[in-house]
Design an enzyme around this catalytic site. Structure first.
Site, PDB file in Angstrom:
ATOM      1  N   SER A 230       0.845  -1.204   0.000  1.00  0.00           N
ATOM      2  CA  SER A 230       0.000   0.000   0.000  1.00  0.00           C
ATOM      3  C   SER A 230       0.874   1.245   0.000  1.00  0.00           C
ATOM      4  CB  SER A 230      -0.844  -0.027   1.277  1.00  0.00           C
ATOM      5  OG  SER A 230      -1.424   1.221   1.561  1.00  0.00           O
TER       6      SER A 230
ATOM      7  N   TYR B 280      -3.595  -0.222   9.911  1.00  0.00           N
ATOM      8  CA  TYR B 280      -3.377  -0.574   8.503  1.00  0.00           C
ATOM      9  C   TYR B 280      -1.942  -0.247   8.085  1.00  0.00           C
ATOM     10  CZ  TYR B 280      -4.555  -0.735   3.454  1.00  0.00           C
ATOM     11  OH  TYR B 280      -4.617  -1.027   2.105  1.00  0.00           O
TER      12      TYR B 280
HETATM   13  P1  NAP Z   1     -11.939  -5.127  -1.108  1.00  0.00           P
HETATM   14  O1  NAP Z   1     -12.608  -4.550  -2.282  1.00  0.00           O
HETATM   15  O2  NAP Z   1     -12.472  -4.828   0.257  1.00  0.00           O
HETATM   16  O3  NAP Z   1     -11.798  -6.743  -1.270  1.00  0.00           O
HETATM   17  C1  NAP Z   1     -11.232  -7.506  -0.238  1.00  0.00           C
HETATM   18  C2  NAP Z   1     -11.313  -8.990  -0.570  1.00  0.00           C
HETATM   19  O4  NAP Z   1     -10.694  -9.728   0.500  1.00  0.00           O
HETATM   20  C3  NAP Z   1     -12.719  -9.527  -0.706  1.00  0.00           C
HETATM   21  O5  NAP Z   1     -12.752 -10.524  -1.702  1.00  0.00           O
HETATM   22  C4  NAP Z   1     -12.983 -10.156   0.667  1.00  0.00           C
HETATM   23  O6  NAP Z   1     -13.992 -11.145   0.552  1.00  0.00           O
HETATM   24  C5  NAP Z   1     -11.595 -10.720   1.001  1.00  0.00           C
HETATM   25  N1  NAP Z   1     -11.273 -10.896   2.418  1.00  0.00           N
HETATM   26  C6  NAP Z   1     -11.256  -9.961   3.400  1.00  0.00           C
HETATM   27  N2  NAP Z   1     -10.884 -10.520   4.574  1.00  0.00           N
HETATM   28  C7  NAP Z   1     -10.654 -11.836   4.320  1.00  0.00           C
HETATM   29  C8  NAP Z   1     -10.237 -12.929   5.121  1.00  0.00           C
HETATM   30  N3  NAP Z   1     -10.000 -12.800   6.438  1.00  0.00           N
HETATM   31  N4  NAP Z   1     -10.076 -14.140   4.539  1.00  0.00           N
HETATM   32  C9  NAP Z   1     -10.317 -14.298   3.215  1.00  0.00           C
HETATM   33  N5  NAP Z   1     -10.712 -13.292   2.403  1.00  0.00           N
HETATM   34  C10 NAP Z   1     -10.880 -12.078   2.955  1.00  0.00           C
HETATM   35  O7  NAP Z   1     -10.420  -4.675  -1.081  1.00  0.00           O
HETATM   36  P2  NAP Z   1      -9.507  -4.123  -2.277  1.00  0.00           P
HETATM   37  O8  NAP Z   1      -9.613  -2.656  -2.292  1.00  0.00           O
HETATM   38  O9  NAP Z   1      -9.734  -4.925  -3.505  1.00  0.00           O
HETATM   39  O10 NAP Z   1      -8.083  -4.458  -1.647  1.00  0.00           O
HETATM   40  C11 NAP Z   1      -7.392  -5.675  -1.889  1.00  0.00           C
HETATM   41  C12 NAP Z   1      -6.018  -5.576  -1.238  1.00  0.00           C
HETATM   42  O11 NAP Z   1      -5.345  -4.433  -1.764  1.00  0.00           O
HETATM   43  C13 NAP Z   1      -6.067  -5.368   0.281  1.00  0.00           C
HETATM   44  O12 NAP Z   1      -4.967  -6.017   0.866  1.00  0.00           O
HETATM   45  C14 NAP Z   1      -5.936  -3.861   0.408  1.00  0.00           C
HETATM   46  O13 NAP Z   1      -5.444  -3.471   1.658  1.00  0.00           O
HETATM   47  C15 NAP Z   1      -4.960  -3.571  -0.691  1.00  0.00           C
HETATM   48  N6  NAP Z   1      -4.948  -2.189  -1.182  1.00  0.00           N
HETATM   49  C16 NAP Z   1      -6.087  -1.578  -1.599  1.00  0.00           C
HETATM   50  C17 NAP Z   1      -6.000  -0.283  -2.110  1.00  0.00           C
HETATM   51  C18 NAP Z   1      -7.183   0.480  -2.618  1.00  0.00           C
HETATM   52  O14 NAP Z   1      -7.043   1.690  -2.847  1.00  0.00           O
HETATM   53  N7  NAP Z   1      -8.334  -0.145  -2.830  1.00  0.00           N
HETATM   54  C19 NAP Z   1      -4.774   0.355  -2.172  1.00  0.00           C
HETATM   55  C20 NAP Z   1      -3.646  -0.318  -1.703  1.00  0.00           C
HETATM   56  C21 NAP Z   1      -3.737  -1.578  -1.221  1.00  0.00           C
HETATM   57  P3  NAP Z   1     -14.915 -11.596   1.818  1.00  0.00           P
HETATM   58  O15 NAP Z   1     -15.441 -10.334   2.446  1.00  0.00           O
HETATM   59  O16 NAP Z   1     -15.977 -12.484   1.231  1.00  0.00           O
HETATM   60  O17 NAP Z   1     -14.009 -12.351   2.716  1.00  0.00           O
HETATM   61  C1  GCO Z   2      -6.948   4.755   3.174  1.00  0.00           C
HETATM   62  C2  GCO Z   2      -7.212   3.902   1.993  1.00  0.00           C
HETATM   63  C3  GCO Z   2      -6.222   2.818   1.724  1.00  0.00           C
HETATM   64  C4  GCO Z   2      -5.562   3.164   0.467  1.00  0.00           C
HETATM   65  C5  GCO Z   2      -4.445   2.324  -0.013  1.00  0.00           C
HETATM   66  C6  GCO Z   2      -3.346   3.226  -0.483  1.00  0.00           C
HETATM   67  O1  GCO Z   2      -7.858   4.946   3.925  1.00  0.00           O
HETATM   68  O2  GCO Z   2      -5.814   5.272   3.285  1.00  0.00           O
HETATM   69  O3  GCO Z   2      -8.448   3.385   2.088  1.00  0.00           O
HETATM   70  O4  GCO Z   2      -6.800   1.574   1.548  1.00  0.00           O
HETATM   71  O5  GCO Z   2      -6.511   3.146  -0.563  1.00  0.00           O
HETATM   72  O6  GCO Z   2      -4.045   1.324   0.820  1.00  0.00           O
HETATM   73  O7  GCO Z   2      -2.324   2.495  -1.053  1.00  0.00           O
END
Ligand code: NAP
Ligand code: GCO
Length: 270
Positions: free
Chosen positions: A151, A164
């Protein structure tokens, strides 16, 4: 060697089995779609039965034969069973993407230890558990790829995300440590550091205000991003294929930030 043949050799994932955790929707789904497009067999897990069924339909609509399983990444027993089941049905896991993750946006002084631990458990302890479950098979088969979804918070802090940021900072170091410890087995462990990506996790930060204007955080992110937009899950596809393929065989312990330039930029002058 013709250039087409070279690209096929470098990036093809034909014959490989990939496990993408939490790939029911969001970033995990797009990464699984990308790996499938490059030829890999896809396994994914999530916790919720409705999410699982909807995801299986969504993969089928894209012509992807993904195998979906209900398993919580924080449960070591469920993970051992999941990895064994995948090995039986699709073959040993060659590519692991530790994607499942949650966030809790709560000021630190109001956050309970339980809430903090839940985030660290899913975002940091679970990648340790799932990696631990697949590493012996990778070593026995002569190699493997682990991609940890890090992240901006692996590098930066901000209000309300102490748990986080602690977990994602730790995940960056777990990535480097897996690379250090298992590189000699031809295992590469790298991270992808997404910028702000439009998914359900970040939906509350993009909600329109009562008067129809943008959420202040939404405007802030667009201003902080040289690309002047949120990322999409599809923006992460190329990085995932690269880090899953032979093209990255000498890349280890690296975090590839896919952030539209956020980390390079101090922000707009007021
Ligand atoms: P999301 O839309 O909330 O999707 C999360 C996924 O993880 C869902 O499929 C959820 O399904 C599953 N999940 C959550 N807890 C779980 C558990 N304990 N065991 C198994 N499955 C689990 O999240 P996203 O935005 O796609 O993010 C995916 C990854 O990228 C995360 O690690 C997040 O921190 C990271 N990330 C996101 C962003 C962003 O801007 N969106 C940026 C940087 C990093 P269920 O609820 O059915 O379990
Ligand atoms: C926040 C966001 C994070 C970011 C991501 C950045 O509240 O800072 O929700 O999930 O989107 O991880 O890389």
């Amino acid at each position: 060697m013709g250039s087409k043949i070279m690209i096929e050799e470098l990036f093809s994932l034909k014959g490989k089995t990939a496990l993408v955790t939490g790939a029911a929707y969001g970033i995990g789904f797009a990464i699984a779609e990308a790996l499938a497009g490059a030829g890999a067999k896809i396994a994914f897990n999530c916790r919720n039965r409705e999410h699982l069924d909807a995801a299986l339909r969504a993969y089928a609509e894209k012509g992807i034969e993904a195998k979906g399983y209900l398993a919580d990444v924080t449960d070591e027993g469920q993970i051992a069973a999941l990895v064994a089941q995948i090995e039986k049905e699709l073959g040993g896991v060659d590519i692991l993407v530790n994607n499942a993750g949650i966030i809790k946006r709560i000021p630190m002084t109001e956050m309970s230890a339980g809430e903090f631990r839940e985030v660290v458990d899913i975002d940091l302890v679970a990648p340790f558990l799932v990696s631990k479950a697949v590493l012996p098979g990778m070593m026995a088969r002569g190699g493997g790829k682990i991609i940890n979804i890090c992240s901006m918070m692996s590098e930066l802090g901000r209000e309300t995300v102490s748990a986080y940021a602690s977990a994602k900072g730790g995940l960056k170091m777990l990535t480097r440590n897996i690379a250090s410890e298992y590189g000699k087995y031809n295992i590469q462990c790298n991270g992808i550091g997404p910028g702000y990506i439009a998914t359900p996790q970040t939906a509350p930060l993009r909600e329109r205000q009562a008067d129809g204007s943008r959420h202040p955080f939404d405007s802030f992110i667009v201003a902080k991003t040289p690309a002047e937009r949120w990322g999409t899950p599809e923006d992460l596809m190329g990085a995932a294929i690269f880090l899953a393929s032979k093209a990255s065989d000498f890349v280890n312990g690296h975090i590839l930030y896919v952030d539209g330039g956020i980390l390079a930029y101090i922000g707009k002058q007021p």
